[in-house]
Design a protein around this motif. Structure first.
Motif, mmCIF file in Angstrom:
data_model
loop_
_atom_site.group_PDB
_atom_site.id
_atom_site.type_symbol
_atom_site.label_atom_id
_atom_site.label_comp_id
_atom_site.label_asym_id
_atom_site.label_seq_id
_atom_site.Cartn_x
_atom_site.Cartn_y
_atom_site.Cartn_z
ATOM 1 N N SER A 184 -37.093 -94.008 70.829
ATOM 2 C CA SER A 184 -38.256 -94.459 70.049
ATOM 3 C C SER A 184 -39.103 -95.481 70.792
ATOM 4 N N LYS A 185 -38.488 -96.184 71.753
ATOM 5 C CA LYS A 185 -39.237 -97.206 72.501
ATOM 6 C C LYS A 185 -39.875 -96.647 73.762
ATOM 7 N N CYS A 186 -39.432 -95.483 74.196
ATOM 8 C CA CYS A 186 -39.879 -94.955 75.486
ATOM 9 C C CYS A 186 -41.339 -94.534 75.411
ATOM 10 N N SER A 187 -42.132 -95.096 76.319
ATOM 11 C CA SER A 187 -43.567 -94.768 76.348
ATOM 12 C C SER A 187 -43.850 -93.669 77.369
ATOM 13 N N HIS A 188 -42.812 -93.110 77.948
ATOM 14 C CA HIS A 188 -42.948 -92.010 78.906
ATOM 15 C C HIS A 188 -43.872 -92.358 80.062
ATOM 16 N N SER A 189 -43.815 -93.614 80.449
ATOM 17 C CA SER A 189 -44.624 -94.066 81.575
ATOM 18 C C SER A 189 -44.094 -93.501 82.883
ATOM 19 N N ALA A 190 -42.832 -93.071 82.854
ATOM 20 C CA ALA A 190 -42.185 -92.472 84.024
ATOM 21 C C ALA A 190 -41.959 -93.452 85.165
ATOM 22 N N ASN A 191 -42.047 -94.738 84.894
ATOM 23 C CA ASN A 191 -41.721 -95.732 85.928
ATOM 24 C C ASN A 191 -40.323 -95.506 86.470
ATOM 25 N N CYS A 192 -39.386 -95.245 85.564
ATOM 26 C CA CYS A 192 -38.000 -95.078 85.990
ATOM 27 C C CYS A 192 -37.875 -93.882 86.926
ATOM 28 N N VAL A 193 -38.578 -92.821 86.606
ATOM 29 C CA VAL A 193 -38.523 -91.601 87.425
ATOM 30 C C VAL A 193 -39.115 -91.869 88.795
ATOM 31 N N LYS A 194 -40.223 -92.612 88.829
ATOM 32 C CA LYS A 194 -40.870 -92.914 90.110
ATOM 33 C C LYS A 194 -40.015 -93.872 90.940
ATOM 34 N N ASN A 195 -39.384 -94.825 90.288
ATOM 35 C CA ASN A 195 -38.587 -95.813 91.013
ATOM 36 C C ASN A 195 -37.277 -95.250 91.540
ATOM 37 N N LEU A 196 -36.650 -94.401 90.771
ATOM 38 C CA LEU A 196 -35.299 -93.945 91.144
ATOM 39 C C LEU A 196 -35.119 -92.490 90.666
ATOM 40 N N SER A 197 -35.784 -91.597 91.371
ATOM 41 C CA SER A 197 -35.808 -90.198 90.917
ATOM 42 C C SER A 197 -34.452 -89.507 91.069
ATOM 43 N N LYS A 198 -33.560 -90.076 91.879
ATOM 44 C CA LYS A 198 -32.244 -89.437 92.012
ATOM 45 C C LYS A 198 -31.356 -89.697 90.795
ATOM 46 N N VAL A 199 -31.715 -90.678 89.992
ATOM 47 C CA VAL A 199 -30.942 -90.975 88.778
ATOM 48 C C VAL A 199 -31.666 -90.503 87.508
ATOM 49 N N PHE A 200 -32.975 -90.797 87.427
ATOM 50 C CA PHE A 200 -33.716 -90.489 86.195
ATOM 51 C C PHE A 200 -34.439 -89.154 86.357
ATOM 52 N N LYS A 201 -33.861 -88.139 85.698
ATOM 53 C CA LYS A 201 -34.348 -86.766 85.851
ATOM 54 C C LYS A 201 -34.648 -86.194 84.468
ATOM 55 N N VAL A 233 -30.097 -89.016 82.641
ATOM 56 C CA VAL A 233 -29.740 -90.178 83.460
ATOM 57 C C VAL A 233 -28.434 -89.860 84.192
ATOM 58 N N GLN A 234 -28.499 -89.774 85.515
ATOM 59 C CA GLN A 234 -27.337 -89.374 86.302
ATOM 60 C C GLN A 234 -26.837 -90.562 87.113
ATOM 61 N N MET A 235 -25.936 -91.303 86.467
ATOM 62 C CA MET A 235 -25.478 -92.590 86.978
ATOM 63 C C MET A 235 -24.766 -92.507 88.328
ATOM 64 N N GLU A 236 -24.207 -91.360 88.636
ATOM 65 C CA GLU A 236 -23.409 -91.241 89.857
ATOM 66 C C GLU A 236 -24.273 -91.181 91.124
ATOM 67 N N ASN A 237 -25.583 -91.078 90.938
ATOM 68 C CA ASN A 237 -26.451 -90.830 92.103
ATOM 69 C C ASN A 237 -27.027 -92.077 92.773
ATOM 70 N N ALA A 238 -26.674 -93.265 92.287
ATOM 71 C CA ALA A 238 -27.178 -94.487 92.927
ATOM 72 C C ALA A 238 -26.199 -95.619 92.650
#
Ligand code: SF4
Length: 72
Positions: A22-39, A46-51
């Motif tokens: 409900s809080k996610c604004s879909h700004s995709a910052n997380c995806v841009k910052n750490l695309s190997k985890v946030f897919k 969220v794939q915690m094992e990748n970083a």
């Protein structure tokens, strides 16, 4: 279940990331910052094992909406 108000937890055994849809604004910052985890197109998205915990915590701290947090 209310899909607009999901609260999910992802852990690597060391840190646990909490994501509140409900809080996610879909700004995709997380995806841009750490695309190997946030897919957003994969399951789980969220794939915690990748970083390292440090990389994950840094990215979580940059989430502008507070949708991502570290469980303490
Ligand atoms: S950075 Fe935060 S608000 Fe942006 S897409 Fe990721 S979880 Fe959602």
């Amino acid at each position: 279940m209310d899909l607009a108000n999901l609260k999910k937890e992802y852990t690597n055994g060391e840190v646990t990331v909490v994501w509140q849809s409900s809080k996610c604004s879909h700004s995709a910052n997380c995806v841009k910052n750490l695309s190997k985890v946030f897919k957003p197109k994969e399951q789980p998205w969220v794939q915690m094992e990748n970083a390292s915990s440090k990389e994950i915590m840094e990215t979580v701290s940059k989430c502008p909406s507070g949708a991502l947090s570290i469980k303490s």
